[in-house]
Motif scaffolding. Structure first.
Motif, mmCIF file in Angstrom:
data_model
loop_
_atom_site.group_PDB
_atom_site.id
_atom_site.type_symbol
_atom_site.label_atom_id
_atom_site.label_comp_id
_atom_site.label_asym_id
_atom_site.label_seq_id
_atom_site.Cartn_x
_atom_site.Cartn_y
_atom_site.Cartn_z
ATOM 1 N N ALA A 208 -29.853 17.347 -15.178
ATOM 2 C CA ALA A 208 -30.067 16.049 -15.820
ATOM 3 C C ALA A 208 -30.099 14.942 -14.772
ATOM 4 C CB ALA A 208 -28.976 15.785 -16.850
ATOM 5 N N HIS A 209 -29.174 14.995 -13.833
ATOM 6 C CA HIS A 209 -29.135 13.999 -12.753
ATOM 7 C C HIS A 209 -30.423 14.055 -11.936
ATOM 8 C CE1 HIS A 209 -27.973 12.078 -8.966
ATOM 9 N NE2 HIS A 209 -26.943 11.532 -9.599
ATOM 10 N N ALA A 210 -30.845 15.276 -11.555
ATOM 11 C CA ALA A 210 -32.047 15.436 -10.736
ATOM 12 C C ALA A 210 -33.304 15.014 -11.489
ATOM 13 C CB ALA A 210 -32.171 16.892 -10.282
ATOM 14 N N ALA A 211 -33.383 15.385 -12.768
ATOM 15 C CA ALA A 211 -34.565 15.038 -13.570
ATOM 16 C C ALA A 211 -34.665 13.534 -13.759
ATOM 17 C CB ALA A 211 -34.510 15.750 -14.924
ATOM 18 N N ALA A 212 -33.527 12.888 -14.005
ATOM 19 C CA ALA A 212 -33.533 11.434 -14.193
ATOM 20 C C ALA A 212 -33.922 10.722 -12.903
ATOM 21 C CB ALA A 212 -32.161 10.959 -14.663
ATOM 22 N N GLU A 213 -33.406 11.191 -11.784
ATOM 23 C CA GLU A 213 -33.750 10.557 -10.508
ATOM 24 C C GLU A 213 -35.246 10.709 -10.222
ATOM 25 O OE1 GLU A 213 -32.153 10.163 -5.931
ATOM 26 O OE2 GLU A 213 -31.552 11.910 -7.115
ATOM 27 N N ALA A 214 -35.798 11.896 -10.487
ATOM 28 C CA ALA A 214 -37.230 12.117 -10.278
ATOM 29 C C ALA A 214 -38.056 11.228 -11.196
ATOM 30 C CB ALA A 214 -37.569 13.588 -10.519
ATOM 31 N N TYR A 215 -37.636 11.137 -12.451
ATOM 32 C CA TYR A 215 -38.347 10.290 -13.423
ATOM 33 C C TYR A 215 -38.313 8.825 -12.981
ATOM 34 C CZ TYR A 215 -38.957 7.308 -17.441
ATOM 35 O OH TYR A 215 -39.384 6.299 -18.268
ATOM 36 N N LEU A 216 -37.152 8.357 -12.578
ATOM 37 C CA LEU A 216 -36.997 6.954 -12.211
ATOM 38 C C LEU A 216 -37.767 6.620 -10.933
ATOM 39 C CD1 LEU A 216 -33.222 6.681 -13.088
ATOM 40 C CD2 LEU A 216 -35.079 5.491 -14.257
ATOM 41 N N ARG A 217 -37.799 7.542 -9.992
ATOM 42 C CA ARG A 217 -38.577 7.317 -8.774
ATOM 43 C C ARG A 217 -40.068 7.247 -9.086
ATOM 44 N NH1 ARG A 217 -36.271 7.456 -3.870
ATOM 45 N NH2 ARG A 217 -34.146 8.273 -3.690
#
Length: 228
Positions: A208-217
């Motif tokens: 979830a942390h990795a997916a959110a960071e990728a989405y936000l970037r």
């Protein structure tokens, strides 16, 4: 039809004073010239000046002491995040800094949500995600996307995350119309966000942390391109 708001002399003066303060013409900690002198300089009445002062005091840029004068507040040292919308309107470079915080906080929220969300909150997230795909235009997609992030913040069980999420969205509200790039295609916007919701509802904190960071970037890059 609803009448369009008209800019008053107080609005114009407030904007001029705000610009002069934020541009450093009236440095933090300094006292403004006497009211009569300042009113004459801006070509307004003292009553108009007092109204503008009142707004800027409320905004956190000025402080007035009876019998002493009006001083420019050190907003960088004493101000809060509520000043961000005003600062973004004044200088769009603030958006880059807002997005940096958005990335860090958003990824943290997704990880916390994955660990703490209830089944009811999982269902809410799926419903809100579907609304992104079903939205009619870029503006509606953007607003639907925002609601997913608000729900993620609520799912952490920490109300401070909710307030931080609201603050970050409010910060770039003044330039939101220029940030529609990631939301022009509802299906693409849905698919981009779906990995975050899937990881949260699966309870996978790391993913979830990795997916959110990728989405936000990814969305940040598109939005900044729109600003450029």
């Amino acid at each position: 039809m609803e009448a369009l708001p008209r800019e008053t002399i107080v609005d114009v003066l407030e904007d001029r004073l705000r610009t002069d303060i934020l541009d450093g013409r009236h440095p933090a900690g300094s006292y403004l010239p006497p009211e009569r002198q300042l009113a004459d300089g801006y070509g307004v009445t003292r009553t108009t000046l007092k109204h503008a002062f009142g707004r800027l005091v409320q905004a956190g840029l000025l402080e007035t002491r009876h019998g002493v004068g009006t001083r420019v507040r050190d907003y960088a040292r004493l101000g809060g995040a509520d000043l961000l919308p005003m600062l973004v309107r004044h200088d769009a470079k603030w958006v880059h800094e807002v997005f940096e915080v958005r990335r860090g906080v958003g990824a943290l929220i997704a990880g916390r949500a994955a660990a703490r969300a209830t089944r009811r909150q999982h269902a809410e997230l799926r419903t809100l995600l579907a609304a992104v795909r079903d939205a009619e235009d870029a503006d509606a997609v953007q607003l639907a996307d925002v609601e997913v992030h608000r729900a993620l913040a609520r799912a952490t069980g920490n109300r401070v995350y909710v307030l931080l999420t609201n603050t970050l969205f409010n910060a770039y509200l003044p330039v939101r119309s220029l940030l529609k790039g990631p939301f022009t295609d509802p299906e693409t916007a849905h698919d981009r966000l779906a990995s975050v919701v899937a990881a949260v509802t699966a309870g996978d904190t790391g993913q979830a942390h990795a997916a959110a960071e990728a989405y936000l970037r990814a969305t940040e890059r598109i939005m900044l391109d729109g600003l450029a």
